[in-house]
Design an enzyme around this catalytic site. Sequence first.
Site, PDB file in Angstrom:
ATOM      1  N   HIS A  22      18.455  44.774  34.229  1.00  0.00           N
ATOM      2  CA  HIS A  22      17.437  45.404  35.080  1.00  0.00           C
ATOM      3  C   HIS A  22      17.532  44.897  36.519  1.00  0.00           C
ATOM      4  CE1 HIS A  22      13.443  45.548  37.028  1.00  0.00           C
ATOM      5  NE2 HIS A  22      13.442  46.766  36.544  1.00  0.00           N
TER       6      HIS A  22
ATOM      7  N   ARG B 117      54.699  38.789  43.657  1.00  0.00           N
ATOM      8  CA  ARG B 117      55.605  37.669  43.887  1.00  0.00           C
ATOM      9  C   ARG B 117      55.414  36.635  42.781  1.00  0.00           C
ATOM     10  NH1 ARG B 117      54.770  34.440  49.338  1.00  0.00           N
ATOM     11  NH2 ARG B 117      53.150  33.419  48.093  1.00  0.00           N
TER      12      ARG B 117
ATOM     13  N   GLU C 119      63.036  34.886  53.642  1.00  0.00           N
ATOM     14  CA  GLU C 119      62.294  33.842  54.351  1.00  0.00           C
ATOM     15  C   GLU C 119      63.180  32.636  54.676  1.00  0.00           C
ATOM     16  OE1 GLU C 119      59.107  32.812  51.669  1.00  0.00           O
ATOM     17  OE2 GLU C 119      60.417  32.948  49.935  1.00  0.00           O
TER      18      GLU C 119
ATOM     19  N   SER D 204      57.372  35.950  57.255  1.00  0.00           N
ATOM     20  CA  SER D 204      57.664  35.468  58.611  1.00  0.00           C
ATOM     21  C   SER D 204      57.312  34.002  58.821  1.00  0.00           C
ATOM     22  CB  SER D 204      56.937  36.333  59.645  1.00  0.00           C
ATOM     23  OG  SER D 204      55.542  36.307  59.418  1.00  0.00           O
TER      24      SER D 204
ATOM     25  N   CYS E 205      55.521  41.067  55.137  1.00  0.00           N
ATOM     26  CA  CYS E 205      54.230  40.660  54.573  1.00  0.00           C
ATOM     27  C   CYS E 205      53.646  39.437  55.258  1.00  0.00           C
ATOM     28  CB  CYS E 205      54.366  40.400  53.071  1.00  0.00           C
ATOM     29  SG  CYS E 205      55.523  39.088  52.630  1.00  0.00           S
TER      30      CYS E 205
END
Length: 798
Positions: free
Chosen positions: A421, A579, A681, A703, A752
């Site tokens: 509720h 990943r 990377e 990056s 990304c």
Amino acid sequence: MKRDDRLVCDLDSVTRADIAVVGGKNASLGEMVRELGAKGVRVPPGFATTARAYRDFLAANDLGPMIADRIARLDADKLTLHEAGEAIRRMIAEGDWPAETETAIRKAYRDLADRTGGSEPAVAVRSSATAEDLPDASFAGQQETFLNVRGEEALLAACRRCYASLFTDRAITYRKIKRFDHDKVALSVGVQQMVRADLGGSGVMFSIDTETGFDKVVLINAAWGLGENVVQGAVNPDEYQVFKPFLGKRGLVPILEKRLGAKEKKMIYAGASGRETRNVPTSKAERAAFVLSDDEILTLARQAQVIEDHYGQPMDMEWARDGETGDLFIVQARPETVQSRLEAGVLKSYAVAKAGPKLLSGLSVGDAAVNGRVCLIETAAEIDRFVDGSVLVTSTTDPDWVPIMKRAAAIVTDHGGRTSHAAIVSRELGLPAIVGCGEATHVLHDEQEITVSCAEGEDGFVYAGHAEITVEEQDLAGIEKTRTGVMLNLANPAAAFRWWRLPMDGVGLARMEFVVNSAVKVHPMALVEYDRLTDPEARKAIADLTRGYTDRTEYFVDHLARGLSRIAAVCHPKPVIVRMSDFKTNEYADLLGGRQFEPEEENPMIGFRGASRYYSDSYRAGFALECRAIRRLREEMGFDNVIVMIPFCRTPDEADRVLKVMAENGLKRGRKGLQVYVMCEIPSNVVLAADFAERFDGFSIGSNDLTQLTLGVDRDSEVLAPLFRESDPAVMWMIRTVIREAHKAGSKVGFCGQAPSNDPAFAQRLVGFGIDSISVTPDSFLKVKRNVAEAEGTLPPH
């Protein structure tokens, strides 16, 4: 007899066109009995009194003028709400049944007994107002329900009490808020065979996510015993979430979430006590077990989808399972009234900063955050001392609390789930609420300054003091389409559904390690080699978390797959790039049981991380669990839009070794459409881009690490911070080169990192290099999308 002249009608003779006759609740039950039974939706048999029967009762007892007088005196402040309501209820309770109506009710009850094979069947008696469950009002719990009613005399008394409940204080207040005329609302009474949920279970179900409006999931709450405890928020129920698009696909089990509730008590029939029902504590076994099996979860979810498809809108339903037969029944269905009607063009997001210590957590309702002062109300008798604009803190709420709930800044309760509720009314009033905190009334005190945050996903938090709260509105109207994909970086499964309205092109980075940290919490090797764990505290904590799993490794696979599934679901069928785990050794060590399995390293940033772990004897078994989770996610749950990405892969030889281990664990590149990407990377990923492109389907440029390793700058060093620039010419050469070389080999390249979110010029340069996609945080999505569109406007068409 004309339809509107009936006093009583069987549910199987009623359709949803009969709201004016039997109210929304009973009209919906009749509609399901008639139209959906053949599609697997089961509704207990029964009958309903009509609006005419109610009006005849008022007329026979000359109640109309007396009720109007009390309401007029209430409006003129000559009576209090309590005085007016009590006087009207007493008049109705003392009224006599017109002979024709009484005869019709008795006959209908006897007919129901003949159908169900008992002389005095137990029935549920529920109120159904003729203005109830309209699209702009939920009327959640505004009228009464009476359970386990047996015999004609008890039934007539219960029906009269239903009539009286049309004028409870809460119902009068609610109609006033919604501007319904009291004299234009009538009441129908629904009478249905009781389902033996006291021996089974029951709960509430929505065909939409109640917090975000995400329309591809079914939300189910479940508790032992009769369903009133779930509706009233008197217990913390189990919670299940199911992905609707896969319900029709044979062999899939698309259950995104299974959250075990405390289920502290259950409502059962009172038997010889003389009362209809009573609450008793649940056993330890009941508290530790899920109410529903996976098959039952899916069965209910399919029924929810059938009901939603039939009505053509999101629905709010109540269900019950008969403990004697195991049969599942739908006992109520009405339109969902909050999320399905929110304006979709504006996305409002809240952020909380500089918060004080965390005091409590529970289930969040809504996604807002507020600062406020506590007003602790422990019982309904104390309602009059509520201070307007305070944070209402209480054990649980029921409809009697609505008059003060609408004056609160936020609500915090000890008990209840997302369908209680307190949760339903808070959503309708637009209030942030945290339900099921467990001990809010013990931890918090009157006049305490707190922050109530529902802005951090499914879990809500109460912080000490006032935090900094910022609100950002994103206008989704007129968003430009772009050739370059703009995707999201997501890590928190609990918050993923918040972003479903964004016109994203997929998820460019789902960080597995974040999901492990939040949903699993245990080092995978501590599960594989639990018997040789030497830390007694870790052993106990892991034993508690994995209770119910005969194979502790299954706990890791189960929780990781489900956590990732919520991210995969938010944009299905668009791609979601997951990943594989990229914890550093010091971060792995912080997981439960992790220190025993992790070496100490001087420089974890360029140490034993990413791909090098996956084929190592010291972690290979842990990586196998990650692979099992991905395979379950794709093949058993159905999310074949998931792409796997390998981080920190230093050499092509290392890539071969990782791919071999993956194949041994059922994740062979190309099998069942599986794509495998690699993070770009490390400078070697650029220098040997053609070699990596032979082994992977795509690249995603990270990056931060690429800048760190190209410039030889520790990205965490404050001293060297001025040198850490992702826009440095050397880094930009790396990015441009890998895009060119990957495209020569037919591979896709995404980005990304954080730079496009912070720097519009950076995003535009990526577009100029021909990047295929850019993945950004949700809060910067629209800004980057517009930057990309602007950059593409300067380019010749493809």
